[in-house]
Motif scaffolding. Structure first.
Motif, PDB file in Angstrom:
ATOM      1  N   PRO A   1      27.564  12.899  39.423  1.00  0.00           N
ATOM      2  CA  PRO A   1      26.472  13.429  39.885  1.00  0.00           C
ATOM      3  C   PRO A   1      26.093  15.273  39.252  1.00  0.00           C
ATOM      4  O   PRO A   1      27.540  16.020  39.354  1.00  0.00           O
ATOM      5  CB  PRO A   1      26.979  13.871  41.611  1.00  0.00           C
ATOM      6  N   ASN A   2      25.248  15.756  39.125  1.00  0.00           N
ATOM      7  CA  ASN A   2      24.344  17.504  39.383  1.00  0.00           C
ATOM      8  C   ASN A   2      24.840  17.814  39.912  1.00  0.00           C
ATOM      9  O   ASN A   2      25.782  18.890  39.891  1.00  0.00           O
ATOM     10  CB  ASN A   2      23.209  17.184  39.163  1.00  0.00           C
ATOM     11  N   SER A   3      24.942  17.271  41.156  1.00  0.00           N
ATOM     12  CA  SER A   3      25.629  18.098  42.146  1.00  0.00           C
ATOM     13  C   SER A   3      26.554  18.624  42.038  1.00  0.00           C
ATOM     14  O   SER A   3      27.284  19.257  43.044  1.00  0.00           O
ATOM     15  CB  SER A   3      25.733  17.761  43.934  1.00  0.00           C
ATOM     16  N   LYS A   4      28.145  17.607  41.667  1.00  0.00           N
ATOM     17  CA  LYS A   4      29.559  17.859  41.255  1.00  0.00           C
ATOM     18  C   LYS A   4      30.162  17.317  42.954  1.00  0.00           C
ATOM     19  O   LYS A   4      31.362  18.183  43.005  1.00  0.00           O
ATOM     20  CB  LYS A   4      30.282  19.354  40.699  1.00  0.00           C
ATOM     21  N   LYS A   5      29.296  16.759  44.373  1.00  0.00           N
ATOM     22  CA  LYS A   5      29.980  16.464  44.887  1.00  0.00           C
ATOM     23  C   LYS A   5      30.042  15.120  45.304  1.00  0.00           C
ATOM     24  O   LYS A   5      29.691  14.370  45.173  1.00  0.00           O
ATOM     25  CB  LYS A   5      28.795  16.808  46.380  1.00  0.00           C
ATOM     26  N   TYR A   6      30.775  15.260  46.082  1.00  0.00           N
ATOM     27  CA  TYR A   6      31.353  13.678  46.467  1.00  0.00           C
ATOM     28  C   TYR A   6      31.881  13.659  48.013  1.00  0.00           C
ATOM     29  O   TYR A   6      32.067  14.632  49.144  1.00  0.00           O
ATOM     30  CB  TYR A   6      32.788  13.083  46.130  1.00  0.00           C
TER      31      TYR A   6
ATOM     32  N   GLU B   1      14.380  14.038  49.351  1.00  0.00           N
ATOM     33  CA  GLU B   1      13.979  14.310  47.691  1.00  0.00           C
ATOM     34  C   GLU B   1      13.091  12.903  47.037  1.00  0.00           C
ATOM     35  O   GLU B   1      12.666  13.079  45.382  1.00  0.00           O
ATOM     36  CB  GLU B   1      15.264  14.429  46.747  1.00  0.00           C
ATOM     37  N   MET B   2      13.826  11.575  47.219  1.00  0.00           N
ATOM     38  CA  MET B   2      12.695  10.560  46.429  1.00  0.00           C
ATOM     39  C   MET B   2      11.385  10.248  46.907  1.00  0.00           C
ATOM     40  O   MET B   2      10.550  10.605  46.048  1.00  0.00           O
ATOM     41  CB  MET B   2      14.054   9.945  47.388  1.00  0.00           C
ATOM     42  N   CYS B   3      11.416  10.726  47.670  1.00  0.00           N
ATOM     43  CA  CYS B   3      10.429  10.353  48.632  1.00  0.00           C
ATOM     44  C   CYS B   3       9.300  11.654  48.271  1.00  0.00           C
ATOM     45  O   CYS B   3       7.885  11.141  47.820  1.00  0.00           O
ATOM     46  CB  CYS B   3       9.962  10.398  50.458  1.00  0.00           C
ATOM     47  N   ALA B   4       9.524  12.431  47.983  1.00  0.00           N
ATOM     48  CA  ALA B   4       8.237  13.793  47.662  1.00  0.00           C
ATOM     49  C   ALA B   4       8.830  13.960  45.700  1.00  0.00           C
ATOM     50  O   ALA B   4       7.548  14.083  45.555  1.00  0.00           O
ATOM     51  CB  ALA B   4       9.653  15.222  48.142  1.00  0.00           C
TER      52      ALA B   4
ATOM     53  N   LYS C   1      18.337  17.440  41.280  1.00  0.00           N
ATOM     54  CA  LYS C   1      18.161  16.727  40.053  1.00  0.00           C
ATOM     55  C   LYS C   1      18.163  15.542  39.754  1.00  0.00           C
ATOM     56  O   LYS C   1      18.278  14.489  38.194  1.00  0.00           O
ATOM     57  CB  LYS C   1      19.244  17.871  39.189  1.00  0.00           C
ATOM     58  N   ASP C   2      19.363  14.770  40.345  1.00  0.00           N
ATOM     59  CA  ASP C   2      19.879  13.417  40.113  1.00  0.00           C
ATOM     60  C   ASP C   2      18.833  12.264  40.308  1.00  0.00           C
ATOM     61  O   ASP C   2      19.025  11.514  39.880  1.00  0.00           O
ATOM     62  CB  ASP C   2      21.380  13.047  40.876  1.00  0.00           C
TER      63      ASP C   2
ATOM     64  N   SER D   1      16.834  12.618  37.410  1.00  0.00           N
ATOM     65  CA  SER D   1      17.016  12.059  36.171  1.00  0.00           C
ATOM     66  C   SER D   1      17.234  10.218  36.817  1.00  0.00           C
ATOM     67  O   SER D   1      16.908   9.765  35.359  1.00  0.00           O
ATOM     68  CB  SER D   1      17.897  12.624  35.773  1.00  0.00           C
ATOM     69  N   ALA D   2      16.961   9.905  37.864  1.00  0.00           N
ATOM     70  CA  ALA D   2      17.218   8.245  38.778  1.00  0.00           C
ATOM     71  C   ALA D   2      15.698   7.830  38.296  1.00  0.00           C
ATOM     72  O   ALA D   2      15.515   6.995  37.751  1.00  0.00           O
ATOM     73  CB  ALA D   2      17.450   8.714  39.263  1.00  0.00           C
ATOM     74  N   MET D   3      14.610   8.805  38.217  1.00  0.00           N
ATOM     75  CA  MET D   3      13.399   8.513  38.587  1.00  0.00           C
ATOM     76  C   MET D   3      12.897   8.474  36.808  1.00  0.00           C
ATOM     77  O   MET D   3      12.226   7.170  36.772  1.00  0.00           O
ATOM     78  CB  MET D   3      12.412   9.442  39.245  1.00  0.00           C
ATOM     79  N   LYS D   4      13.183   9.572  36.036  1.00  0.00           N
ATOM     80  CA  LYS D   4      13.236   9.484  34.927  1.00  0.00           C
ATOM     81  C   LYS D   4      13.708   7.952  33.793  1.00  0.00           C
ATOM     82  O   LYS D   4      12.490   7.652  33.238  1.00  0.00           O
ATOM     83  CB  LYS D   4      12.953  10.911  34.473  1.00  0.00           C
TER      84      LYS D   4
END
Lengths: 288, 479
Positions: free
Chosen positions: B33-38, B221-224, B59-60, B63-66
């Motif tokens: 993940p771009n966030s580097k978080k888990y 973020e997905m909805c927006a 950002k993640d 990239s998934a949407m793209k």
């Protein structure tokens, strides 16, 4: 001596009656020379709310009528309109519309009603389903009316536009509160006379005249309105919070005025699925 | 009272394959993940960490949407028959790995293994199998409408049926030629990530299905995001309204499957034993974490005492505990958070004057548990009779006449489901017609099938999932 003609007082159409707007306000419609044609009621929030109460009261009875009966009533509407076509033409020509165009509009309006009259007892057969579940159940899905629908007629084609938002909605057993064209409103209230003269129960069709910008927020926010259809452009700008407040269904029919299409009926329908167990011989004696 | 204690019969978790850490499934591969978080996903029955999953940031999501948009170019042009074959493959692979899926579902979410094994996983596979067959037949489902795919679907699913909801969302979307970005709930991400592995193994073209993990902010973020033309959401009415707003703002097509407060109605002429089973299944299935749960019970006065006595007796027999035990009826509450919500409602119920009944059961020391609960002496205006609790809590009211019970049953902003128990056919149809709910079960409850549309009236949402009616949500038309 020349006789002074009688001018019509245009009121609202709520619950099968013709009340004046409770607000006591009006707006004028003039002809191209600036002569007064009529003073129309400038509907208020309260008028809209009264209309929704009437629509809610009438809805279940309308939905419970047999589909055949609804079909005949819509056809009766067409009959009434056809016989009064000439007076509608005269009334609409006064607004500055061309006579030929208005005559065409009347024909289309009548035909639109006949078209949807025919759908009343057919669309459920076409769009329902018996679902072959993998378990031992009988399971079927049918359409039912969503309830009370607020509708916004287009500004142009005042009669055909009005009818093309009303017809698909009531075909499916909903009741409707419709805001007519503002500038060309006279024929909408004359159409209310046709409605009253037909066998449409009071409250199934309610017709308001007035200003969209004023009424739209109330239409969008009313908690007892199940759906909004608009034929006057997207309604949503700035009214998102109101529309989502009770998860109102929202359809934009601006691009499909007078499109003969049973799928428009489905926009104000809900799908209900009913299950019941089927007893199998292996399980017989086991109750259900 | 008889001793109903059975010897433990735990399912083994030895054969499952789980990684310690899961990345985001984007464009056919697992990516950091771009966030580097888990964040950790926890077994609610033991409070042990099962694995860590990535947190997708903006950002993640992008990239998934793209990836999905890029994949749509070719996926939508593939013939329906070929698309269908990919979906059939997924169905078959879920069946092959059904035991692994069931065990992981139970470990991650706390539901009894009996339910994940017999209901969630087989239904998920069946859902893919059903919609696979539609892919090359869409023109027959919509005569004269020339159905076309919408594009990218952004899909957000809840924690109560993680794999099954993923199937409900992904299968029809793919059959209709769309590509998807799906986000499972943050407390139950694992079976969706295992599904990503299946999708990879099935050879689905890269980007057709993207599965990203995260909490509410990832969903927002997905909805927006501007790319998806379609949002599909299953979850609470509260969040559903936010999703609806995003869909209106972005002019996106939308399906909402939201909350419920279903009436389960028992008439005096019902087969009472069968009805009691139906009441139990209606409210205690999946710990009551079911949007269509029969959480409001209406019993006709004349049989109230009998029904209540039998219901309590049946409740006393329910086995609450280790979800991995094949005898368990009620597993762990999905999260600490949800347990607190349920306990808050138990308190509210008592404060409102309702009378609580809970069988005494030995609950494990660790984990989130709530015994099956019922409330009597409930008023229509009580919050426990109005609001969705999403737990094993039943509110009982009585009625005398059909008209009265129809009014009471419909007197709610929700309209997802309802149940009716009577031996009389004409009464069933009177009720099933009058109840404002998308699914009505007569003499049964909580039954689901891929061929059968599911979805609500009013504030329970709109659009249908399942059956021929479920296709409409993923298509656009020329008219």
């Amino acid at each position: 001596m020349t006789r002074l003609n009688i001018q019509k007082t245009y009121k609202l159409f709520i619950g099968g009656k013709f009340p004046r707007t409770e607000s006591g306000r009006f707006y004028s419609i003039n002809d191209s020379k600036g002569e007064l044609i009529a003073n129309m009621c400038l509907s208020s929030r309260k008028d809209f709310r009264n209309a929704v109460v009437a629509a809610r009261k009438a809805q279940s009875g309308w939905a419970e009528k047999t589909a055949f009966n609804r079909s005949q009533i819509l056809y009766r509407l067409a009959e009434m309109l056809e016989t009064r076509s000439k007076s509608f033409v005269d009334e609409m020509v006064l607004l500055g519309l061309s006579k030929r165009k208005v005559e065409k509009e009347l024909e289309k309006s009548v035909d639109c009603l006949v078209y949807y009259a025919g759908w009343c007892d057919k669309y459920t057969a076409l769009f329902s389903s018996v679902n072959p579940t993998a378990s031992s159940h009988f399971n079927f899905s049918v359409h039912e009316p969503t309830g009370v629908v607020a509708a916004i007629a287009p500004e142009v084609s005042p009669l055909l536009g009005l009818i093309s938002v009303i017809a698909p909605v009531i075909t499916g057993g909903n009741s409707v509160v419709v805001l007519a064209s503002e500038k060309l409103a006279t024929s909408s209230i004359s159409f209310a006379e046709v409605v009253q003269n037909s066998d449409v129960p009071g409250g199934v069709i309610n017709i308001l005249t007035g200003n969209l910008a004023e009424l739209a927020p109330h239409m969008a926010s009313h908690m007892d309105v199940n759906a909004i259809v608009t034929a006057r452009g997207a309604l949503i700008n700035g009214l998102e919070n109101e529309i989502v407040s009770n998860v109102k269904r929202n359809y934009d029919w601006s691009k499909s005025i007078d499109i003969h299409n049973p799928y428009k009926i489905l926009d104000t329908q809900e799908v209900k699925t009913t299950w019941h167990p089927v007893q199998t011989s292996a399980a017989s004696g086991g109750g259900y | 009272m008889e001793d109903w204690n059975l010897s433990p019969a735990p399912e083994s978790a030895s054969h499952i394959q789980l990684k310690k850490q899961y990345d985001l499934f984007i464009n056919g591969t697992f990516q950091k993940p771009n966030s580097k978080k888990y964040f950790a996903t926890i077994n609610p029955a033991t409070e042990e960490i099962i694995a860590e999953v990535a947190e997708a940031n903006v950002k993640d999501v992008d990239s998934a949407m793209k990836a999905a948009a890029e994949a749509h170019k070719t996926w939508s042009k593939l013939s329906g028959a070929e698309r269908g074959k990919y979906i059939y493959r997924i169905a078959r692979m879920i069946q092959e790995k059904s035991r692994e899926f069931a065990v992981i579902e139970t470990l991650d979410g706390g539901k009894p293994i009996r339910e994940s094994r017999d209901i969630d996983v087989p239904l998920a596979a069946a859902h893919f199998f059903y919609y696979a067959g539609w892919a090359d037949k869409l023109d027959y489902a919509f005569p004269m409408r020339k159905p076309q795919s919408l594009g990218v679907a952004a899909q957000i699913i809840p924690w109560n049926f993680p794999l099954l909801m993923a199937a409900w969302k992904i299968a029809p979307a793919l059959a209709c030629g769309n590509t998807v970005v799906l986000k499972p709930a943050e407390t139950t991400p694992l079976t969706a990530l295992k599904l990503a592995e299946v999708i990879q193994e099935a050879g689905l073209p890269a980007g057709v299905v993207n599965i990203i993990t995260g909490a509410g902010s990832t969903g927002a973020e997905m909805c927006a995001h501007p790319i998806p033309n379609k949002l599909a959401f299953t979850g609470s009415t509260e969040v559903g309204k936010l999703v609806y707003k995003a869909a209106l703002n972005g002019n996106k097509k939308l399906t909402l499957e939201l909350g419920g407060k279903a009436a389960n109605i028992v008439f005096d002429d019902a087969a009472i034993e069968a009805a009691v089973e139906g009441i139990i299944n209606g409210i205690y299935f999946n710990q009551g974490h079911v949007c269509c749960a029969g959480s409001r019970l209406f019993v006709q006065e004349t049989v109230y005492d009998e029904v209540l006595a039998k219901l309590k007796k049946r409740m006393d027999m329910l086995i609450v505990g280790d979800p991995m035990d094949k005898n368990t009826d009620i597993g762990a509450i999905n999260s600490k958070n949800q347990l607190q919500t349920i306990e808050r409602y138990l308190k509210i119920g008592k404060e409102e004057g309702a009378e609580i009944y809970q069988p005494t059961c030995k609950l494990p020391k660790k984990g989130n548990w709530c015994p099956p609960t019922l409330f009597t002496n409930v008023a229509q205006s009580n919050r426990i009779a109005q609001e969705e609790i999403f737990g094993p809590v039943l509110a009982i009211q009585t009625f005398r006449t059909i008209e009265e019970v129809i009014d009471k049953a419909n007197n709610t902003p929700y309209g997802l489901s309802a149940g009716v128990w009577t031996d009389k056919g004409s009464k069933i149809f009177q009720l099933t017609k009058a109840l404002k709910a998308g699914v009505v079960w007569a003499n049964t409850y909580n039954k689901f099938d891929p061929t059968s549309p599911f979805g609500g009236y009013k504030e329970s949402g709109f659009g249908r999932e399942g059956g021929i009616h479920g296709l409409e949500a993923y298509l656009k038309f020329e008219d």
